[in-house]
Write an enzyme that holds these catalytic residues in place. Structure first.
Site, PDB file in Angstrom:
ATOM      1  N   GLY A  82       0.836  -1.194   0.000  1.00 16.60           N
ATOM      2  CA  GLY A  82       0.000   0.000   0.000  1.00 16.60           C
ATOM      3  C   GLY A  82       0.863   1.232   0.000  1.00 16.60           C
ATOM      4  O   GLY A  82       2.077   1.156   0.215  1.00 16.60           O
ATOM      5  N   THR A 122      -4.111  -4.620   3.702  1.00 15.15           N
ATOM      6  CA  THR A 122      -3.983  -3.182   3.422  1.00 15.15           C
ATOM      7  C   THR A 122      -5.248  -2.423   3.822  1.00 15.15           C
ATOM      8  O   THR A 122      -6.361  -2.890   3.556  1.00 15.15           O
ATOM      9  CB  THR A 122      -3.710  -2.985   1.913  1.00 15.15           C
ATOM     10  OG1 THR A 122      -2.587  -3.787   1.564  1.00 15.15           O
ATOM     11  CG2 THR A 122      -3.448  -1.527   1.564  1.00 15.15           C
ATOM     12  N   ASN A 123      -5.061  -1.259   4.415  1.00 15.42           N
ATOM     13  CA  ASN A 123      -6.201  -0.430   4.845  1.00 15.42           C
ATOM     14  C   ASN A 123      -6.686   0.526   3.761  1.00 15.42           C
ATOM     15  O   ASN A 123      -5.892   0.937   2.932  1.00 15.42           O
ATOM     16  CB  ASN A 123      -5.791   0.388   6.073  1.00 15.42           C
ATOM     17  CG  ASN A 123      -5.985  -0.417   7.340  1.00 15.42           C
ATOM     18  OD1 ASN A 123      -6.924  -1.176   7.470  1.00 15.42           O
ATOM     19  ND2 ASN A 123      -5.061  -0.240   8.282  1.00 15.42           N
ATOM     20  N   VAL A 125      -9.148  -1.929   5.166  1.00 15.91           N
ATOM     21  CA  VAL A 125      -9.088  -3.338   4.770  1.00 15.91           C
ATOM     22  C   VAL A 125     -10.396  -3.878   4.185  1.00 15.91           C
ATOM     23  O   VAL A 125     -10.375  -4.673   3.236  1.00 15.91           O
ATOM     24  CB  VAL A 125      -8.551  -4.208   5.942  1.00 15.91           C
ATOM     25  CG1 VAL A 125      -9.541  -4.328   7.072  1.00 15.91           C
ATOM     26  CG2 VAL A 125      -8.170  -5.580   5.443  1.00 15.91           C
ATOM     27  N   SER A 146      -8.273  -9.176   6.725  1.00 13.73           N
ATOM     28  CA  SER A 146      -7.988  -9.401   8.154  1.00 13.73           C
ATOM     29  C   SER A 146      -9.121  -8.851   9.025  1.00 13.73           C
ATOM     30  O   SER A 146      -9.252  -9.248  10.190  1.00 13.73           O
ATOM     31  CB  SER A 146      -6.644  -8.788   8.555  1.00 13.73           C
ATOM     32  OG  SER A 146      -6.624  -7.424   8.221  1.00 13.73           O
ATOM     33  N   ARG A 154      -7.226  -7.663  20.458  1.00 15.85           N
ATOM     34  CA  ARG A 154      -7.001  -6.574  21.426  1.00 15.85           C
ATOM     35  C   ARG A 154      -8.080  -6.610  22.505  1.00 15.85           C
ATOM     36  O   ARG A 154      -7.801  -6.439  23.689  1.00 15.85           O
ATOM     37  CB  ARG A 154      -7.019  -5.217  20.702  1.00 15.85           C
ATOM     38  CG  ARG A 154      -5.769  -4.962  19.878  1.00 15.85           C
ATOM     39  CD  ARG A 154      -5.894  -3.715  19.024  1.00 15.85           C
ATOM     40  NE  ARG A 154      -4.646  -3.423  18.325  1.00 15.85           N
ATOM     41  CZ  ARG A 154      -4.568  -2.761  17.180  1.00 15.85           C
ATOM     42  NH1 ARG A 154      -5.663  -2.297  16.595  1.00 15.85           N
ATOM     43  NH2 ARG A 154      -3.407  -2.537  16.612  1.00 15.85           N
ATOM     44  N   HIS A 178     -13.329  -2.384  10.115  1.00 14.54           N
ATOM     45  CA  HIS A 178     -12.067  -2.246  10.848  1.00 14.54           C
ATOM     46  C   HIS A 178     -11.776  -0.745  10.837  1.00 14.54           C
ATOM     47  O   HIS A 178     -11.156  -0.210   9.924  1.00 14.54           O
ATOM     48  CB  HIS A 178     -10.953  -3.043  10.154  1.00 14.54           C
ATOM     49  CG  HIS A 178      -9.584  -2.760  10.690  1.00 14.54           C
ATOM     50  ND1 HIS A 178      -9.222  -3.027  11.984  1.00 14.54           N
ATOM     51  CD2 HIS A 178      -8.479  -2.230  10.110  1.00 14.54           C
ATOM     52  CE1 HIS A 178      -7.961  -2.666  12.179  1.00 14.54           C
ATOM     53  NE2 HIS A 178      -7.494  -2.177  11.051  1.00 14.54           N
TER      54      HIS A 178
HETATM   55  P1  NAD Z   1       4.938  -0.011   4.490  1.00 16.34           P
HETATM   56  O1  NAD Z   1       4.994   1.302   3.803  1.00 16.34           O
HETATM   57  O2  NAD Z   1       5.998  -0.370   5.480  1.00 16.34           O
HETATM   58  O3  NAD Z   1       4.914  -1.175   3.371  1.00 16.34           O
HETATM   59  C1  NAD Z   1       4.180  -1.100   2.200  1.00 16.34           C
HETATM   60  C2  NAD Z   1       4.940  -1.879   1.138  1.00 16.34           C
HETATM   61  O4  NAD Z   1       4.140  -1.937  -0.051  1.00 16.34           O
HETATM   62  C3  NAD Z   1       6.263  -1.229   0.749  1.00 16.34           C
HETATM   63  O5  NAD Z   1       7.328  -2.168   0.865  1.00 16.34           O
HETATM   64  C4  NAD Z   1       6.041  -0.818  -0.700  1.00 16.34           C
HETATM   65  O6  NAD Z   1       7.224  -0.836  -1.504  1.00 16.34           O
HETATM   66  C5  NAD Z   1       5.012  -1.850  -1.150  1.00 16.34           C
HETATM   67  N1  NAD Z   1       4.278  -1.447  -2.359  1.00 16.34           N
HETATM   68  C6  NAD Z   1       3.734  -0.232  -2.632  1.00 16.34           C
HETATM   69  N2  NAD Z   1       3.168  -0.263  -3.870  1.00 16.34           N
HETATM   70  C7  NAD Z   1       3.332  -1.531  -4.348  1.00 16.34           C
HETATM   71  C8  NAD Z   1       2.944  -2.176  -5.552  1.00 16.34           C
HETATM   72  N3  NAD Z   1       2.274  -1.529  -6.508  1.00 16.34           N
HETATM   73  N4  NAD Z   1       3.288  -3.469  -5.698  1.00 16.34           N
HETATM   74  C9  NAD Z   1       3.964  -4.145  -4.746  1.00 16.34           C
HETATM   75  N5  NAD Z   1       4.352  -3.578  -3.576  1.00 16.34           N
HETATM   76  C10 NAD Z   1       4.038  -2.281  -3.381  1.00 16.34           C
HETATM   77  O7  NAD Z   1       3.503  -0.100   5.169  1.00 16.34           O
HETATM   78  P2  NAD Z   1       3.059  -1.091   6.348  1.00 16.34           P
HETATM   79  O8  NAD Z   1       3.272  -0.427   7.665  1.00 16.34           O
HETATM   80  O9  NAD Z   1       3.669  -2.420   6.085  1.00 16.34           O
HETATM   81  O10 NAD Z   1       1.469  -1.150   6.129  1.00 16.34           O
HETATM   82  C11 NAD Z   1       0.908  -1.823   5.003  1.00 16.34           C
HETATM   83  C12 NAD Z   1      -0.600  -1.715   5.025  1.00 16.34           C
HETATM   84  O11 NAD Z   1      -1.128  -2.494   6.116  1.00 16.34           O
HETATM   85  C13 NAD Z   1      -1.129  -0.298   5.228  1.00 16.34           C
HETATM   86  O12 NAD Z   1      -2.237  -0.096   4.371  1.00 16.34           O
HETATM   87  C14 NAD Z   1      -1.566  -0.285   6.678  1.00 16.34           C
HETATM   88  O13 NAD Z   1      -2.559   0.679   6.933  1.00 16.34           O
HETATM   89  C15 NAD Z   1      -2.098  -1.698   6.784  1.00 16.34           C
HETATM   90  N6  NAD Z   1      -2.324  -2.199   8.162  1.00 16.34           N
HETATM   91  C16 NAD Z   1      -3.431  -2.967   8.335  1.00 16.34           C
HETATM   92  C17 NAD Z   1      -3.750  -3.451   9.591  1.00 16.34           C
HETATM   93  C18 NAD Z   1      -5.005  -4.284   9.757  1.00 16.34           C
HETATM   94  O14 NAD Z   1      -5.455  -4.585  10.889  1.00 16.34           O
HETATM   95  N7  NAD Z   1      -5.623  -4.690   8.657  1.00 16.34           N
HETATM   96  C19 NAD Z   1      -2.898  -3.180  10.691  1.00 16.34           C
HETATM   97  C20 NAD Z   1      -1.752  -2.420  10.463  1.00 16.34           C
HETATM   98  C21 NAD Z   1      -1.484  -1.920   9.198  1.00 16.34           C
END
Ligand code: NAD
Length: 314
Positions: A82, A122-123, A125, A146, A154, A178
């Site tokens: 994301g 990804t959010n 989500v 998720s 939690r 979520h």
């Molecule tokens: P991050 O920035 O550390 O990682 C995102 C990764 O995605 C990066 O490595 C980036 O290079 C890659 N990326 C971007 N565009 C891409 C593409 N087109 N193809 C392939 N890879 C690509 O972010 P993070 O902290 O790992 O968070 C990721 C997501 O998870 C966010 O949307 C965040 O909000 C979500 N998240 C969800 C929950 C949940 O409960 N569902 C909890 C925490 C975080």
């Protein structure tokens, strides 16, 4: 299982993706793990780093940086990729950019001949899971997010602390989006087989106040963690691993994943967090639990918000 090995492809090797990968390795949750990221060098570095821990792992795992053709014989593709919100960017503009990111992922995954289960983190989500469903053309049961799995963990942790019991003996769920409209159906919250609302010291009112305070803390947890350390990733990495194990192990486990409703709770055509039976086929069934009138309204409100956000995308 589609093939004789349990193969997972992870797309997005950022903080969430790699917390998941690290947890998969430590729990021997799959036999083959492919890492894909738009930043290929990053995926390669992460694969090297994990491989260097294999000598200490409890079982062998094949780990490498790959590409979308590797999805062909995978059992699961988990998407943690994301883009982050830019300063001044609206929620809708961010959503549009993430929808484009998903197009660049889901299309080559399906073009590879992938015939497994999509898991989305990804959010936002629930919306990203619905986008994956629309882009893939898969049967809805094979696409899950998720959802409120982490929020539920939690909640169980906080209730366990308050009641001084093992959170694994707390049976309570967070349902809905979520996000801000998520809710706890307290009428269906139990410690072993005893309703939690009967357990507090003092009057029922005191109990309800305390439980609502816990629900607020669950809802605000991500904000608090992000304020303190900029991102949350360990908990979600463990939640994703739990869901992966339920799928690959054909466990029929009940987990609050984001799944498509087809009339349950009076709702349809929306992906939302609800207790579901999860197995090798993905979401085998949405378990409709008995919500009271107020809780049904909260579910309807969450679904309304999610439908509106999805429709805004056009
Ligand atoms: P991050 O920035 O550390 O990682 C995102 C990764 O995605 C990066 O490595 C980036 O290079 C890659 N990326 C971007 N565009 C891409 C593409 N087109 N193809 C392939 N890879 C690509 O972010 P993070 O902290 O790992 O968070 C990721 C997501 O998870 C966010 O949307 C965040 O909000 C979500 N998240 C969800 C929950 C949940 O409960 N569902 C909890 C925490 C975080």
């Amino acid at each position: 299982m589609l093939y004789d090995k349990r193969k997972v492809v992870l797309v997005g090797t950022g903080l969430v993706g790699m917390s998941y990968a690290y947890c998969l390795l430590n729990r021997s949750a799959c036999d083959e793990l492919v890492l894909i990221d738009i930043d290929k060098k990053r995926a390669e570095g992460e694969a090297m780093d994990l491989n260097h821990g294999l000598a200490f792992a409890s079982s062998h795992m094949k780990i490498y940086a790959g590409d979308y053709e590797d999805c062909r014989d995978a059992d699961m593709v988990t998407i943690c990729a994301g883009v982050a919100q830019k300063p001044g960017e609206t929620r809708l503009d961010l959503l549009k950019r993430n929808a484009e990111v998903f197009r660049s992922i889901v299309e080559p995954v399906t073009a590879s001949g992938f015939n497994g289960i999509f898991l989305v983190a990804t959010n936002p989500v629930d919306i990203m899971t619905r986008i994956t469903y629309a882009l893939s053309g898969f049967n809805a049961g094979r696409v899950l997010g998720s959802g409120t799995a982490l929020d539920t963990a939690r909640l169980r942790y906080l209730l366990g602390e308050y009641l001084n019991v093992d959170p694994r003996n707390v049976h309570a769920y967070v349902m809905g989006e979520h996000g801000d409209s998520e809710f706890v159906p307290w009428s269906q919250a139990f410690l072993a087989t005893k309703p939690i609302l009967e357990l507090c010291d003092g009057s029922t009112d005191v109990c309800i106040d305390k439980m609502n305070e816990i629900a607020r803390e669950v809802k605000g947890a991500a904000y608090k963690i992000i304020e303190a350390k900029k991102a949350t990733y360990y908990g979600i990495g463990m939640a994703l691993t739990r869901i992966t194990k339920a799928v690959l192990g054909d466990e029929n486990s009940i987990l609050t994943v984001s799944a498509m409703l087809k009339g349950e709770y009076g709702q349809k055509d929306v992906f939302v967090g609800a207790p579901c039976i999860v197995n090798r086929s993905g979401v085998k069934r949405v378990m409709e639990i008995s919500l009271n009138e107020a809780e049904r309204k909260q579910m309807a409100e969450s679904c309304r918000i999610l439908r509106e956000s999805y429709d805004e995308l056009g």
